[in-house]
Write an enzyme that holds these catalytic residues in place. Structure first.
Site, short mmCIF file in Angstrom:
data_model
loop_
_atom_site.label_atom_id
_atom_site.label_comp_id
_atom_site.label_asym_id
_atom_site.label_seq_id
_atom_site.Cartn_x
_atom_site.Cartn_y
_atom_site.Cartn_z
N ASN A 63 0.83 -1.20 0.00
CA ASN A 63 0.00 0.00 0.00
C ASN A 63 0.87 1.25 0.00
OD1 ASN A 63 -0.03 -1.22 2.86
ND2 ASN A 63 -0.83 0.81 3.34
N ASP A 64 0.77 2.12 0.98
CA ASP A 64 1.31 3.47 0.89
C ASP A 64 2.77 3.56 0.46
OD1 ASP A 64 -1.08 3.50 2.26
OD2 ASP A 64 -0.37 4.73 3.91
N GLN A 110 4.73 0.39 2.18
CA GLN A 110 4.08 -0.52 3.12
C GLN A 110 3.91 -1.89 2.45
OE1 GLN A 110 2.26 0.91 6.55
NE2 GLN A 110 4.40 1.39 6.07
N TRP A 141 4.25 1.64 10.31
CA TRP A 141 3.32 2.25 9.37
C TRP A 141 3.96 3.42 8.64
CZ3 TRP A 141 -2.22 2.23 12.00
CH2 TRP A 141 -2.59 0.88 12.22
N SER A 142 3.15 4.23 7.99
CA SER A 142 3.66 5.20 7.02
C SER A 142 4.46 6.33 7.66
CB SER A 142 2.51 5.78 6.21
OG SER A 142 1.94 4.78 5.41
N ASP A 187 1.31 8.97 10.42
CA ASP A 187 1.82 9.41 9.12
C ASP A 187 2.52 10.77 9.18
OD1 ASP A 187 0.38 7.14 8.40
OD2 ASP A 187 -1.34 8.29 7.73
N ASP A 212 -9.72 9.31 5.62
CA ASP A 212 -9.95 7.91 5.98
C ASP A 212 -11.40 7.50 5.77
OD1 ASP A 212 -9.23 5.39 7.02
OD2 ASP A 212 -9.88 5.96 9.02
#
Length: 595
Positions: free
Chosen positions: A74-75, A91, A134-135, A201, A289
């Site tokens: 993903n990201d 990710q 995470w990001s 993030d 989101d």
């Protein structure tokens, strides 16, 4: 918590030296060596050593869009350029084709087209990220020293912000990374009133005139989206500001915020820490989101108050300006110091079911990296595929001054229609513009208009455009097209649509149609369209990059040699194609030995 301690009073240069000394201690004593956690992923890395299947067996794998050979992606994270190499982190789930077990995978490139894979760069190894890495974003510290700020998930499942730096600055590939022993550097507490499940993030940090670093982290308070501001003198001790950089009501969680300057005097990019005040605007982008859409505003950064003020008339919700009006999310920009440009990455997620993703063994693709600059009007951004992509063009086909009569379909032969790059422009006679349909004032949602007026719904001026990934019988196709409407005062509105309603005979896919208004004047301008076709991706740039729509489609007949390319006009008025150029695209070398 680290976020509640006071900033160091030492000078900026001394603070940075202290930071580097701290990291050198970590390396010397081995307290943050990442090799210790490699064993957790050994079996999965071994399983990931797979060869790409034949395109007939994997008809939806792309040939020049970035993706790993298998599993979930993903990201985009921490893109940067270092010692002449472009780096993309992202990710990644090393254990399967669905989200989970997130680490930072890593690839490098000399040209943003062909990519070499490396071992995972950041993965769970501390309490501050034991449940996921995470990001986050890259910042280049003085002396050309990269640093990564990223969100970790701690043992209590709280979202916290962490720091990692390269182990060896002499390594242009930046293969090994070490983490700060002070992680987490910012964490939710009762005192700072941050929601522990909505705090993630971190952006690229920027350096102020006072020698203090700033970064923002996405969050929310009830339904208000927040860009929480932090400051630091040494890049290790971060203090939450009393007020956010910006916020907006009824937005929900702001994921993957991005904040950067753009020039009002040309297409060149500007470094995030630039202190220029004249000839500069700022962009704040957030990913919603709630809707899985992104929007951005252009405005002014008040350095004295650390406030971002969107321009008058900015729409700060899901109907505002977007980078992309289709499948595109969690985007991230970086300043390319080699070519003085700002480059945008974005994640294209799947439109297929989870069961299909598991069956094919992978999920997620990155959009083509795009160069971004401010339009001459100052009201929106322009995006265009990086020029390096054109090196893959081959077998050019041209068409000039072709009249598309009403109801006509013209085959564009001589290119590999499943793997192509097409540039086309359309023009309409001024006398015919007067016949355009009136735009109902209530038609404010372009996606809804495109859903109701798809490619098969004839109008006066449109639909006209391209049918891509189509079969000869037109049982399957994705249509990218324009419609022209008239509103009061003889002003015209151009609508761009990407109609996926007939993109596949398999109904177990999301076949939503997308739409965007394009800020062009058909009285004085041709309507341009560039479409990148890559097996399961249709990435379209309207109005020379003013409006972009990315579609994810899965044809069952129009695959491989069964895919065809057409220009069409189903409107009542004739349309002219002044020029059309189409190229077959060679296959890029992307992550073929990904572990």
């Amino acid at each position: 918590m680290a976020s509640s301690s006071s900033p160091s009073a030492s000078p900026h240069v001394g603070a940075i030296s202290y930071f580097l000394f701290l990291i050198s201690l970590c390396i010397s004593f081995g307290v943050l060596e990442l090799e210790a956690s490699h064993q957790v992923y050994t079996l999965d890395q071994e399983a990931d050593r797979v060869m790409e299947g034949d395109q007939n067996e994997q008809p939806y794998r792309t040939s020049y869009h970035f993706q790993p050979p298998k599993n979930w992606m993903n990201d985009p994270n921490g893109p940067l350029v270092y010692k002449g190499l472009y780096h993309l982190f992202y990710q990644y789930n090393p254990k399967g084709a669905v989200w989970g077990n997130i680490v930072w995978a890593h690839s490098t490139s000399t040209d943003l087209v062909n990519w070499t894979p490396h071992d995972h760069a950041i993965y769970p190894s501390q309490q501050a990220d034991i449940n996921g890495c995470w990001s986050g974003s890259a910042t280049i510290l003085p002396g050309d020293k990269p640093a990564m700020l990223y969100t970790g998930i701690d043992p209590q499942k709280k979202q916290v912000q962490n720091l990692a730096v390269p182990k060896n600055l002499s390594d242009p590939y930046l293969v090994e990374w070490v983490k700060s022993p002070r992680n987490p550097l910012a964490a939710p507490t009762t005192a700072n009133q941050i929601n522990a499940s909505s705090f993630r993030d971190p952006t690229t940090a920027w350096l102020g005139q006072d020698g203090v670093w700033r970064m923002i982290v996405g969050s929310k308070r009830r339904r208000r989206g927040l860009a929480v501001l932090y400051r630091s003198r040494d890049f290790v001790h971060w203090i939450k500001a009393q007020h956010p950089l910006h916020s907006a009501p009824l937005n929900g969680m702001w994921e993957c915020p991005d904040f950067f300057p753009v020039s009002t005097n040309g297409v060149n990019g500007i470094d995030t820490s630039s202190l220029m005040d004249s000839g500069v605007r700022h962009v704040l982008k957030v990913s919603l989101d709630d809707t899985r859409h992104e929007y951005y505003t252009i405005g002014t950064y008040d350095r004295s108050r650390d406030r971002y003020i969107p321009s008058k008339g900015s729409v700060e919700n899901d109907s505002g300006l977007r980078y992309d009006y289709g499948k595109f999310y969690a985007s991230k920009t970086f300043f390319d110091s080699i070519k003085n440009r700002r480059i945008l990455w974005g994640w294209i997620n799947e439109s297929s079911s989870v069961e299909h993703d598991i069956k094919k063994g992978w999920s997620g693709v990155q959009a083509i990296p795009r160069t971004v600059w401010l339009d001459k009007s100052g009201k929106q951004l322009i995006q265009w595929p990086v020029v390096e992509l054109e090196r893959l063009r081959t077998k050019r086909v041209d068409l000039t001054n072709k009249i598309l009569r009403k109801g006509s379909v013209v085959s564009i032969s001589g290119v590999t229609a499943s793997q192509a790059d097409v540039e086309v422009s359309f023009s309409v006679w001024r006398s015919d513009l007067e016949k355009a349909e009136s735009l109902d004032p209530t038609w404010t949602n372009p996606q809804l208009i495109c859903s109701q007026k798809g490619a098969s719904v004839a109008g006066q001026l449109g639909p006209f455009g391209l049918k891509v990934l189509a079969d000869e019988q037109m049982k399957e196709y994705t249509a990218v097209f324009f419609r022209i409407f008239k509103r009061r005062g003889n002003n015209y509105v151009v609508l761009m649509c990407s109609d996926q309603s007939r993109s596949s005979l398999d109904d177990d896919n999301d076949k939503t149609s997308y739409g965007a208004f394009v800020d062009v004047d058909p009285q004085h301008e041709e309507l341009s369209l560039r479409t990148l076709i890559d097996h399961s991706i249709v990435e379209s740039f309207g109005g020379m990059g003013k409006s972009i729509i990315t579609a994810r489609v899965y044809p069952t007949i129009a695959i491989g040699e069964g895919a065809k390319l057409y220009a069409f006009n189903y409107g009542a008025q004739n349309v002219t194609i002044p020029r059309l150029s189409a190229w077959s695209m060679e296959k890029a070398q992307i992550n073929q030995s990904q572990r």
